[in-house]
Write a protein that holds these residues in place. Structure first.
Motif, PDB file in Angstrom:
ATOM      1  N   PHE A  86       2.260  11.645   5.159  1.00 51.91           N
ATOM      2  CA  PHE A  86       2.987  10.424   5.478  1.00 51.91           C
ATOM      3  C   PHE A  86       2.031   9.243   5.639  1.00 51.91           C
ATOM      4  O   PHE A  86       2.290   8.140   5.125  1.00 51.91           O
ATOM      5  N   GLY A  87       0.925   9.432   6.340  1.00 50.76           N
ATOM      6  CA  GLY A  87      -0.004   8.331   6.534  1.00 50.76           C
ATOM      7  C   GLY A  87      -0.625   7.855   5.232  1.00 50.76           C
ATOM      8  O   GLY A  87      -0.741   6.647   5.000  1.00 50.76           O
ATOM      9  N   THR A 103       0.529   8.214   2.119  1.00 54.26           N
ATOM     10  CA  THR A 103       1.538   7.597   1.255  1.00 54.26           C
ATOM     11  C   THR A 103       1.933   6.213   1.771  1.00 54.26           C
ATOM     12  O   THR A 103       2.106   5.266   0.987  1.00 54.26           O
ATOM     13  N   PHE A 104       2.085   6.093   3.085  1.00 52.67           N
ATOM     14  CA  PHE A 104       2.491   4.809   3.646  1.00 52.67           C
ATOM     15  C   PHE A 104       1.434   3.731   3.409  1.00 52.67           C
ATOM     16  O   PHE A 104       1.754   2.586   3.063  1.00 52.67           O
ATOM     17  N   THR A 109       1.369   2.832  -0.412  1.00 49.61           N
ATOM     18  CA  THR A 109       2.587   2.139  -0.811  1.00 49.61           C
ATOM     19  C   THR A 109       2.655   0.737  -0.209  1.00 49.61           C
ATOM     20  O   THR A 109       3.115  -0.225  -0.872  1.00 49.61           O
ATOM     21  N   THR A 110       2.211   0.576   1.010  1.00 50.89           N
ATOM     22  CA  THR A 110       2.227  -0.746   1.637  1.00 50.89           C
ATOM     23  C   THR A 110       1.310  -1.716   0.898  1.00 50.89           C
ATOM     24  O   THR A 110       1.655  -2.899   0.693  1.00 50.89           O
ATOM     25  N   VAL A 163       6.821  -3.375   4.292  1.00 49.73           N
ATOM     26  CA  VAL A 163       6.691  -2.265   5.232  1.00 49.73           C
ATOM     27  C   VAL A 163       7.938  -1.389   5.217  1.00 49.73           C
ATOM     28  O   VAL A 163       7.847  -0.146   5.232  1.00 49.73           O
ATOM     29  N   SER A 167       7.958   0.733   2.123  1.00 46.06           N
ATOM     30  CA  SER A 167       6.917   1.765   2.205  1.00 46.06           C
ATOM     31  C   SER A 167       7.344   2.897   3.135  1.00 46.06           C
ATOM     32  O   SER A 167       7.092   4.084   2.843  1.00 46.06           O
ATOM     33  N   LEU A 168       7.977   2.564   4.263  1.00 42.56           N
ATOM     34  CA  LEU A 168       8.476   3.602   5.154  1.00 42.56           C
ATOM     35  C   LEU A 168       9.558   4.444   4.476  1.00 42.56           C
ATOM     36  O   LEU A 168       9.579   5.676   4.637  1.00 42.56           O
ATOM     37  N   TYR A 169      10.420   3.789   3.750  1.00 42.13           N
ATOM     38  CA  TYR A 169      11.499   4.524   3.079  1.00 42.13           C
ATOM     39  C   TYR A 169      10.917   5.523   2.073  1.00 42.13           C
ATOM     40  O   TYR A 169      11.318   6.690   2.017  1.00 42.13           O
ATOM     41  N   SER A 216       7.910   6.772   2.027  1.00 48.72           N
ATOM     42  CA  SER A 216       7.117   7.811   2.711  1.00 48.72           C
ATOM     43  C   SER A 216       8.025   8.883   3.316  1.00 48.72           C
ATOM     44  O   SER A 216       7.717  10.084   3.227  1.00 48.72           O
TER      45      SER A 216
END
Length: 449
Positions: A300-301, A303-304, A307-308, A340, A343-345, A347
């Motif tokens: 998760f970290g 990818t986030f 992507t951000t 953001v 990116s959360l979505y 991740s």
């Protein structure tokens, strides 16, 4: 010296004097050492003043105890040979003679005895040598042919009394740094209790050292940036884009970029099941919940962050090219949601793929399922043209992944009636990912590897 009342030794039948018997209470004598060779003859001494006629060599009666004389007598020192083999000590007899009694002559093969000092009493004297390394012979000197030999015999020493063991001071023992008895096995290698940080370090080493991470995230960045730049350049040729926000055009690149994130989420878990590496992982860290949590957090970290960065670059580029063509004003909330939020979505969607990979434990099968989750609702709704299926068509279109991504960019499909709005797509995917991870944790604890 013995007292005068002790009996004198009687001569033996062969003409030699008998061995004196020890007095009562006298300790037994130890066996004598072997006889020593005779020494050189001594210087002859003058004969005594009054010579007595020699006694016959035959058996002689035992001499009686002489009475004390008023005048001085003559004492003769005579060496007697040992009758037995070298095992007993030799004996010298000191005999006092009075003037009226002739002295006993010495044997022919022995030297004449020297005049002795006057004595009033006769007795027997035992000579014993103290223990020495080697016994030395003592020769009797006289005019005879052979010299007599006196043997010195070592007395057996009494055993020394046993001494009590002296306690010796012991140095204080150093503190024992090894394992404590009864505490179980302790590794000689210094080790600290494991925690989640160790699992995170292990998973980070894995995910950054495999080629699938570089390929999937690299292709995703290229697609999002490249397609976003192409779309923005193509739209910028128009005179106006109406009320459409300029950040919306980053959707086209992100829709394809999701198809790269989903395989990476699946491979984080399923690749270890395929190669058998999961056995080593669970042996090093038997807490399976910790292993799954470490995989989820690391993926998760990573990818986030990637992507951000990509969505931020695309948003800046779209706003620079299309900001003057749109009537909609881009606010801070829209910037946050388009970068953001998106990116959360993405991740959390990747976490859903990770949970499916842990449940399926097969890479190809899990990737196929995730592609169907992303595209199948939208494709099915396109074939529902009858009025009886309109409600189902609107539900599938509104909650499909492409439409939810559009909502995160601040817009939605014009032919969609209903569906989520605002930040709702993010809460939906977060809830679904949490349920999938809970199922994956339960399955990992119940099933063998």
């Amino acid at each position: 010296m013995t007292s005068p009342q002790q009996p004198q030794p009687e001569p033996a039948a062969n003409g030699t004097e008998a061995q004196p018997q020890p007095a009562p209470g006298t300790p037994p004598q130890a066996p004598a050492a072997p006889p020593m060779p005779p020494a050189a003859p001594a210087v002859p001494q003058a004969p005594p003043a009054q010579a007595a006629p020699p006694a016959p060599p035959a058996q002689q009666p035992a001499p009686e105890q002489p009475a004390p004389a008023a005048e001085a007598g003559t004492m003769m020192l005579q060496a007697q040979p040992a009758p037995a083999p070298a095992g007993e000590a030799g004996t010298m007899t000191l005999q006092a003679q009075t003037p009226g009694q002739p002295p006993q002559p010495a044997p022919a093969d022995r030297p004449a005895p020297a005049p002795a000092a006057p004595s009033r009493e006769a007795g027997t004297m035992m000579l014993q040598a103290q223990p020495m390394p080697e016994p030395q012979p003592l020769a009797a000197h006289g005019p005879g042919k052979d010299a007599g030999t006196m043997m010195l015999q070592a007395q057996p020493q009494a055993p020394a009394p046993a001494q009590a063991p002296q306690p010796y001071a012991q140095a204080p023992a150093a503190p024992h740094a090894g394992p404590v008895p009864g505490a179980g096995y302790v590794s000689p290698i210094p080790a600290s209790p494991t925690h989640l940080g160790h699992a995170l370090a292990s998973e980070w080493t894995k995910i950054r050292s495999v080629r699938s991470t570089i390929w999937t995230l690299g292709v995703m960045a290229v697609l999002v940036l490249g397609i976003g730049a192409l779309v923005a350049t193509a739209v910028s040729t128009n005179e106006s884009i109406g009320a459409t926000p300029p950040l919306f055009f980053g959707f086209f690149g992100m829709l394809l970029g999701i198809l790269c994130v989903l395989p990476l989420g699946v491979l984080v878990v399923s690749s270890e099941y395929g190669t058998g590496m999961i056995r080593t992982t669970l042996t090093a860290c038997p807490a399976r919940g910790r292993v799954l949590a470490a995989k989820a957090l690391v993926f998760f970290g990573l990818t986030f962050v990637v992507t951000t960065v990509v969505t931020g670059l695309v948003a800046i580029m779209d706003n620079a090219l299309l900001g003057d063509l749109s009537r909609a004003e881009v606010t801070g909330a829209e910037w946050l949601k388009s970068t953001v939020g998106v990116s959360l979505y993405v991740s959390f969607l990747g976490l859903l793929a990770l949970a499916v990979g842990s449940l399926i434990r097969h890479s190809a099968g899990a990737i196929t399922i995730m592609i169907g989750v992303v595209l199948l609702p939208f494709v099915l709704s396109m074939f529902m043209l009858t009025d009886s299926l309109s409600d189902l068509r609107n539900f599938l279109l509104g909650y499909s992944i492409p439409n939810q991504i559009t909502v995160m960019y601040g817009s939605k499909f014009p032919f969609v009636d209903g569906g989520p709005s605002g930040w709702e797509p993010l809460w939906i995917v977060m809830g679904i990912a949490a349920l999938a991870l809970g199922g994956a944790y339960a399955a990992m604890r119940q099933r063998d590897v």
